[in-house]
Design a protein around this motif. Sequence first.
Motif, PDB file in Angstrom:
ATOM      1  N   GLY A 173      -3.176  -5.123  -2.273  1.00 45.33           N
ATOM      2  CA  GLY A 173      -3.087  -3.658  -0.767  1.00 45.33           C
ATOM      3  C   GLY A 173      -2.061  -4.399   0.298  1.00 45.33           C
ATOM      4  O   GLY A 173      -1.811  -5.531  -0.563  1.00 45.33           O
ATOM      5  N   GLU A 225       1.244  -0.701   0.268  1.00 43.97           N
ATOM      6  CA  GLU A 225       0.152  -0.392   0.003  1.00 43.97           C
ATOM      7  C   GLU A 225       0.856   1.488  -0.047  1.00 43.97           C
ATOM      8  O   GLU A 225       1.961   1.039   0.613  1.00 43.97           O
ATOM      9  CB  GLU A 225      -0.637   0.424   1.265  1.00 43.97           C
ATOM     10  N   ARG A 243      -0.865   4.442  -4.788  1.00 48.19           N
ATOM     11  CA  ARG A 243      -2.038   3.700  -5.172  1.00 48.19           C
ATOM     12  C   ARG A 243      -2.793   4.223  -6.546  1.00 48.19           C
ATOM     13  O   ARG A 243      -3.141   3.417  -7.956  1.00 48.19           O
ATOM     14  CB  ARG A 243      -2.823   2.866  -3.879  1.00 48.19           C
TER      15      ARG A 243
END
Length: 378
Positions: free
Chosen positions: A261, A239, A243
């Motif tokens: 993630g 993450e 992103r």
Amino acid sequence: MTPVSSHSPYGQSSLRTVQVLGGGNAGSSAHVRSLASGLVARGVRVTVCAPFGAERLYDFTGAGAAHVHVARSSDPGSVAALRAACADADLVHAHGLHASFRSVLALSGRRTPLVVTWHDRARAEGARAHLVQLLERKVVRTASVVLGSTSALVDRARHTGARDARLAAVALPGPRRGAGPEDADRLEPKTRAELGATGRPLLIAVGALERHRGHEVLLDASRAWRTLDPQPLVVVAGEGALRPVLQRRIEDEHLPVRLIGRRDDVSDLLAAADIALLPSSWESRSVLAQEALHARVPLVAARAAGIPELVGDAAELVPYGDADALAGAVVRLLGDPDRRELLRRRGVRQIASWPTEDETVAQILSVYDELTQPRPMI
């Protein structure tokens, strides 16, 4: 405070150490957990100063250490909490730049030996880069010993002004108990199905979604894999701030990439993978590279920083930032099972050259003893 031996002869109290973590990346946190367990087993009293989140993830108390919450901050409150935790310590060992600088502040005016481990290079740009350089210089010139996980980090510490800098490779903690071949065989199809990789090659990358991790280069390379049949799926675990940018590219360019993630089951992801990818511009003693070789998963990595030193000839190394080279290496590996098997065999040999957890603890303990044992009068 009179330094005493960690071996506690004739009823003497054991060596008292404090391990200091900042936020703690996966490599440094796992190392501190392993180190705490090994030191406690050898009669050393260990306190780990780290945020609550690190304790929840790595269970330092389960390794026999005491845990004291110290926030990842150098504000007066955090420094005061660390200073109190170090009040009775014979030696303090800090991991990473921020934890090390906080320790320097907390130990100001005391003669407690400070050991610093650099697991990776601190990264910053612009004005912050100058601040990082100042912090590094202050830390290494204050520390009794600076330990670097790679030769490059040791050289950097010496160049920055360390009076004593040494190579101290960090061992990867062993596989989880109960995770045997039968478990891997059972979990692999399930993991591949959950990721959408049934009947197609699965490529795994792990790392924070930050620029130096090379994920944009990975997306560039993935364009070439769209023409393969079956089309490989690239899964990125991690993450970060990039992103939205990466996700937009994946959608706009119809790239065979999924961002999933943060994950705490990286070992399961690797067990299901056909190839592991490490396109970073800077990696010291990469946890992913070590885990990939342990899992016998062929690795394609950027030839950057400590990676060649770590993996030797047990991985396909390509120039950092060269998407065509990365794409080509993956295509060749997917089409060459003999090459994949060769890399697996080389990986087994390379792993044997790495220090074990016991060897790592023994080396660290020898440094502690050197700094805390009374010197004979001449």
